[in-house]
Design a protein around this motif. Structure first.
Motif: not given
Length: 413
Positions: A151, A78, A71, A139, A134, A74
């Motif tokens: 993802f 982003p 996290i 993000l 996310v 990111l």
């Protein structure tokens, strides 16, 4: 950088780079040599060392498999998946998905090949939080998410684990719910049609309690009815359809009068007038009680195996009959049945229709999914056949010694 008490690996260390960079190489190979993708994943999945090493690396990154690290990376940039640790996560998820899809329940949860059951629990928790954070935190943009390797691979593995847990539970109660956001707040965001909430609801609905999802569905139905002018509050005399049904011909009369009804009219009020066995009108014409009775009677009759539209498994679960064509207009009848079930859901009428899980998988369109395995669905169609195949799969001796034959009997009429 100083490590926390629960973090055993520093991303700037030599061991980190020596582990992550080969993963980047494999990710490039998979993305470049697309025709060899399954061969590469198969080769990686069925080695005894790769997945345990990658899983140990993720666990050593800190709580929730280093979720905080991912996290933070990111957050700093982003939509930028640059650090090689993301390649490691992508490769792990893709390889684990490939491997787990080939395992049956015995191999996965009893023999615990590759991973232990507690690993799957920990894996599911991490992936569930990662996917949620996310998207909820913006993000990874909603436009980029479907094309982002890390993802999509995390989502795929998450849904495989959730599906396996739905079939045979191995996680604690409420394991898949997200506690970092109140359901009421999430529902408020949905009602405002916030894109992040809608994206999550469509792809990972399990993060919100089922009862809350039912509430938002009922609200959406009421909102649509008001928009279409189908409620008394929206219109003093809402549109209604009156049908006349003979008790002895419930399915036939219902089909004749409702099958071609436009969608808007089907969503509106349907009033039913019953004709009894003597040919006389029965008392009572309303939208609720009489229509509910008509719907229940119709559904009970069309799902009766003797009508030959549907069959039942050994566990009395329903699925379409392979010989339904003996009924005239059988495809139109199936469409009519679907509309009646949809009407029941739309009006909040509970009907007892125990569909076989493999048939529900077909309805949901999962057959084209990379995570679909027909052998996983087989027990819900033919439990004895599934047990026999499982016995053969796990048989330690020479299978030819069993002198097996295979035959299939079908009662056509």
């Amino acid at each position: 950088n100083k490590l926390s008490s629960t973090q055993k690996i520093n991303l700037d260390s030599d061991i980190s780079f020596s582990t992550c960079l080969p993963c980047s190489l494999y990710r490039h190979a998979i993305n470049t040599l697309t025709q060899l993708k399954m061969d590469i994943l198969g080769g990686l999945a069925y080695t005894d060392i790769l997945l345990p090493i990658l899983w140990r690396f993720l666990c050593d990154l800190g709580p929730h498999c280093g979720l905080k690290i991912f996290i933070e990376l990111l957050t700093q940039a982003p939509n930028s998946i640059i650090h090689p640790v993301f390649s490691l996560l992508s490769l792990f998820c893709e390889t684990a998905s490939h491997m787990i899809t080939t395992l049956d329940e015995i191999e996965m949860l009893e023999q615990e090949k590759v991973f232990k059951a507690v690993d799957y629990v920990r894996m599911g928790e991490f992936l569930n939080l990662f996917v949620f954070k996310v998207i909820w935190g913006g993000l990874i943009s909603l436009d980029q998410a479907p094309y982002c390797d890390v993802f999509t691979s995390a989502m795929t593995l998450l849904m495989i684990l959730h599906e396996r847990d739905s079939r045979r539970s191995f996680t604690p109660s409420n394991h898949w719910l997200i506690r970092e956001v109140r359901p009421s707040h999430f529902m408020t965001e949905l009602e405002k049609e916030k894109k992040t909430a809608m994206f999550l609801m469509q792809r990972v609905p399990h993060i919100i309690p089922f009862n809350e999802r039912v509430i938002i569905f009922r609200k959406n139905v009421m909102k649509e009815k008001e928009t279409l002018g189908l409620t008394e509050s929206a219109c003093t005399s809402p549109q209604s359809t009156l049908i006349t049904v003979h008790r002895s011909r419930i399915v036939e009369d219902g089909y004749r009068q409702l099958a071609q009804l436009p969608g808007r009219a089907l969503k509106g009020v349907i009033r039913v007038k019953f004709i009894n066995e003597m040919g006389l009108d029965e008392a009572g014409i309303d939208q609720d009680g009489v229509f509910k009775e008509f719907l229940e009677e119709t559904i009970a009759r069309v799902f009766d195996p003797h009508l030959n539209l549907f069959k039942v498994t050994s566990e009395q679960k329903l699925y379409p009959s392979s010989t339904s064509q003996i009924q005239e207009n059988h495809l139109a009848l199936f469409e009519f049945v679907g509309k009646m079930l949809a009407k029941a859901v739309y009006e909040g009428i509970i009907v007892d229709v125990p569909f076989a899980p493999f048939f529900l998988t077909h309805i949901l369109g999962h057959l084209q999914s990379a995570t679909y395995s027909s052998l996983d669905e087989l027990p819900s169609l033919d439990l004895e056949l599934a047990k026999s195949l499982s016995y053969i799969k796990h048989y330690d001796g020479d299978v030819s010694d069993l002198e097996l034959t295979f035959s299939c009997d079908e009662d056509i009429l």
